[in-house]
Design a protein around this motif. Structure first.
Motif, PDB file in Angstrom:
ATOM      1  N   LYS A  81     -39.847  37.219 -32.100  1.00 31.67           N
ATOM      2  CA  LYS A  81     -40.792  37.282 -32.534  1.00 31.67           C
ATOM      3  C   LYS A  81     -41.480  35.368 -32.270  1.00 31.67           C
ATOM      4  N   LEU A  82     -40.619  34.692 -31.156  1.00 28.28           N
ATOM      5  CA  LEU A  82     -40.997  33.373 -30.922  1.00 28.28           C
ATOM      6  C   LEU A  82     -42.077  33.070 -31.239  1.00 28.28           C
ATOM      7  N   GLU A  83     -42.980  32.319 -31.415  1.00 30.10           N
ATOM      8  CA  GLU A  83     -43.922  31.539 -31.523  1.00 30.10           C
ATOM      9  C   GLU A  83     -43.669  30.202 -31.017  1.00 30.10           C
ATOM     10  N   PRO A  84     -44.934  29.336 -29.926  1.00 29.61           N
ATOM     11  CA  PRO A  84     -45.074  27.812 -29.427  1.00 29.61           C
ATOM     12  C   PRO A  84     -44.127  27.308 -30.795  1.00 29.61           C
ATOM     13  N   GLU A  85     -45.059  27.388 -31.859  1.00 31.14           N
ATOM     14  CA  GLU A  85     -44.471  26.334 -33.099  1.00 31.14           C
ATOM     15  C   GLU A  85     -43.122  26.309 -33.400  1.00 31.14           C
ATOM     16  N   ASP A  86     -42.135  27.279 -33.150  1.00 32.68           N
ATOM     17  CA  ASP A  86     -41.359  27.452 -33.623  1.00 32.68           C
ATOM     18  C   ASP A  86     -39.840  26.510 -32.194  1.00 32.68           C
ATOM     19  N   SER A  87     -40.837  25.592 -31.439  1.00 32.15           N
ATOM     20  CA  SER A  87     -39.734  24.850 -30.251  1.00 32.15           C
ATOM     21  C   SER A  87     -39.667  23.827 -30.753  1.00 32.15           C
ATOM     22  N   ALA A  88     -38.505  23.649 -30.334  1.00 27.51           N
ATOM     23  CA  ALA A  88     -37.666  22.283 -31.599  1.00 27.51           C
ATOM     24  C   ALA A  88     -36.225  22.364 -31.654  1.00 27.51           C
ATOM     25  N   MET A  89     -35.519  20.941 -30.996  1.00 26.98           N
ATOM     26  CA  MET A  89     -34.493  20.958 -31.318  1.00 26.98           C
ATOM     27  C   MET A  89     -33.373  21.749 -32.599  1.00 26.98           C
ATOM     28  N   GLN A 112     -37.395  17.667 -50.478  1.00 28.02           N
ATOM     29  CA  GLN A 112     -37.530  17.446 -50.936  1.00 28.02           C
ATOM     30  C   GLN A 112     -35.772  17.039 -51.877  1.00 28.02           C
ATOM     31  N   PHE A 113     -35.069  17.399 -51.228  1.00 29.44           N
ATOM     32  CA  PHE A 113     -33.499  17.720 -51.723  1.00 29.44           C
ATOM     33  C   PHE A 113     -32.746  17.342 -50.683  1.00 29.44           C
ATOM     34  N   PHE A 114     -33.191  16.966 -49.677  1.00 27.51           N
ATOM     35  CA  PHE A 114     -31.941  17.207 -48.438  1.00 27.51           C
ATOM     36  C   PHE A 114     -31.686  15.379 -47.830  1.00 27.51           C
ATOM     37  N   PHE A 115     -30.984  15.641 -48.303  1.00 25.65           N
ATOM     38  CA  PHE A 115     -30.145  14.505 -47.467  1.00 25.65           C
ATOM     39  C   PHE A 115     -29.843  13.753 -46.346  1.00 25.65           C
ATOM     40  N   PRO A 116     -29.879  14.211 -45.893  1.00 24.90           N
ATOM     41  CA  PRO A 116     -28.560  13.997 -44.366  1.00 24.90           C
ATOM     42  C   PRO A 116     -26.953  13.735 -44.185  1.00 24.90           C
ATOM     43  N   SER A 117     -27.042  12.742 -44.897  1.00 26.15           N
ATOM     44  CA  SER A 117     -25.492  12.105 -45.570  1.00 26.15           C
ATOM     45  C   SER A 117     -24.397  13.753 -45.507  1.00 26.15           C
ATOM     46  N   LEU A 118     -25.307  14.362 -46.265  1.00 23.10           N
ATOM     47  CA  LEU A 118     -24.763  15.022 -47.476  1.00 23.10           C
ATOM     48  C   LEU A 118     -24.381  16.251 -45.998  1.00 23.10           C
ATOM     49  N   TRP A 119     -24.204  16.439 -45.366  1.00 27.75           N
ATOM     50  CA  TRP A 119     -24.137  17.378 -43.963  1.00 27.75           C
ATOM     51  C   TRP A 119     -23.442  16.916 -43.127  1.00 27.75           C
ATOM     52  N   ASN A 120     -23.081  17.498 -42.637  1.00 27.34           N
ATOM     53  CA  ASN A 120     -21.607  17.383 -40.720  1.00 27.34           C
ATOM     54  C   ASN A 120     -22.827  18.271 -39.683  1.00 27.34           C
ATOM     55  N   TRP A 121     -23.126  17.824 -39.102  1.00 33.21           N
ATOM     56  CA  TRP A 121     -23.294  17.679 -37.773  1.00 33.21           C
ATOM     57  C   TRP A 121     -23.420  18.405 -36.562  1.00 33.21           C
ATOM     58  N   GLY A 122     -24.409  19.667 -35.801  1.00 35.88           N
ATOM     59  CA  GLY A 122     -23.967  20.140 -34.643  1.00 35.88           C
ATOM     60  C   GLY A 122     -24.283  18.522 -33.689  1.00 35.88           C
ATOM     61  N   GLN A 123     -24.276  18.736 -32.606  1.00 32.56           N
ATOM     62  CA  GLN A 123     -25.350  17.701 -31.543  1.00 32.56           C
ATOM     63  C   GLN A 123     -26.533  18.534 -30.649  1.00 32.56           C
ATOM     64  N   GLY A 124     -26.690  20.057 -31.487  1.00 38.61           N
ATOM     65  CA  GLY A 124     -28.462  20.216 -31.224  1.00 38.61           C
ATOM     66  C   GLY A 124     -28.680  21.036 -30.011  1.00 38.61           C
ATOM     67  N   THR A 125     -29.196  21.794 -29.706  1.00 44.43           N
ATOM     68  CA  THR A 125     -30.100  22.945 -28.599  1.00 44.43           C
ATOM     69  C   THR A 125     -31.754  22.975 -28.517  1.00 44.43           C
ATOM     70  N   GLN A 126     -31.996  22.872 -27.620  1.00 41.33           N
ATOM     71  CA  GLN A 126     -33.067  23.151 -27.279  1.00 41.33           C
ATOM     72  C   GLN A 126     -33.986  24.002 -27.081  1.00 41.33           C
ATOM     73  N   VAL A 127     -34.398  24.814 -28.369  1.00 37.28           N
ATOM     74  CA  VAL A 127     -36.232  26.091 -27.767  1.00 37.28           C
ATOM     75  C   VAL A 127     -37.015  25.454 -27.861  1.00 37.28           C
ATOM     76  N   THR A 128     -37.585  26.036 -26.382  1.00 39.59           N
ATOM     77  CA  THR A 128     -38.608  25.937 -26.129  1.00 39.59           C
ATOM     78  C   THR A 128     -39.399  26.869 -26.106  1.00 39.59           C
ATOM     79  N   VAL A 129     -40.558  27.259 -26.552  1.00 41.11           N
ATOM     80  CA  VAL A 129     -41.244  28.440 -26.441  1.00 41.11           C
ATOM     81  C   VAL A 129     -42.742  28.302 -25.943  1.00 41.11           C
ATOM     82  N   SER A 130     -42.957  28.773 -24.972  1.00 47.62           N
ATOM     83  CA  SER A 130     -44.673  29.021 -24.346  1.00 47.62           C
ATOM     84  C   SER A 130     -45.536  30.049 -24.842  1.00 47.62           C
ATOM     85  N   SER A 131     -46.012  29.661 -24.300  1.00 49.30           N
ATOM     86  CA  SER A 131     -47.549  30.534 -24.702  1.00 49.30           C
ATOM     87  C   SER A 131     -48.036  31.441 -23.611  1.00 49.30           C
TER      88      SER A 131
END
Length: 131
Positions: A81-89, A112-131
């Motif tokens: 049930k993807l929505e355009p607002e879900d579009s993001a990396m 409020q508790f998020f610190f990027p340096s505490l995580w290991n990250w993937g490279q990202g994948t783009q999701v685009t939802v059109s209306s």
């Protein structure tokens, strides 16, 4: 430190579905999916602990499901049930702390508790939802 490789992003119409995958080289007790849309801050979408518990941001509850296949060392995010607002990396992440309580794991994705340096990250994948 784990290596994380995402796949499964793409373009869909509103109401459609996608499944994101993330192959993880190591064993992490706490894993999550984050997303960032242009002009916005990074948002924790869903998290999963090795005890099986999961947590979701309110906007995706009932539509997204996070899961982990131990045999394949793969983290998934099933999105329906993807929505355009879900579009993001979308990024998968593994918390660097090896012993982490479930509540701490899920809390670590909140803004409020998020610190990027505490995580290991993937490279990202783009999701685009059109209306």
């Amino acid at each position: 430190q784990e290596d994380l490789v995402e796949s499964g992003g793409g373009s869909v119409e509103a109401g459609g579905s996608l499944r994101l995958s993330c192959v993880v080289s190591g064993a992490a007790q706490c894993m999550a999916w984050f997303r960032r849309a242009p002009g916005t801050i990074q948002e924790g979408v869903a998290s999963i602990h090795s005890d099986g518990s999961a947590n979701y941001v309110a906007s995706v509850k009932g539509r997204f499901t996070i899961s982990h296949d131990n045999a394949k060392n793969t983290l998934y995010l099933q999105m329906t049930k993807l929505e355009p607002e879900d579009s993001a990396m979308y990024y998968c992440a593994a918390h660097k702390t090896r012993t982490l309580a479930p509540t701490t794991c899920h809390g670590a994705t909140k803004t409020q508790f998020f610190f990027p340096s505490l995580w290991n990250w993937g490279q990202g994948t783009q999701v685009t939802v059109s209306s």
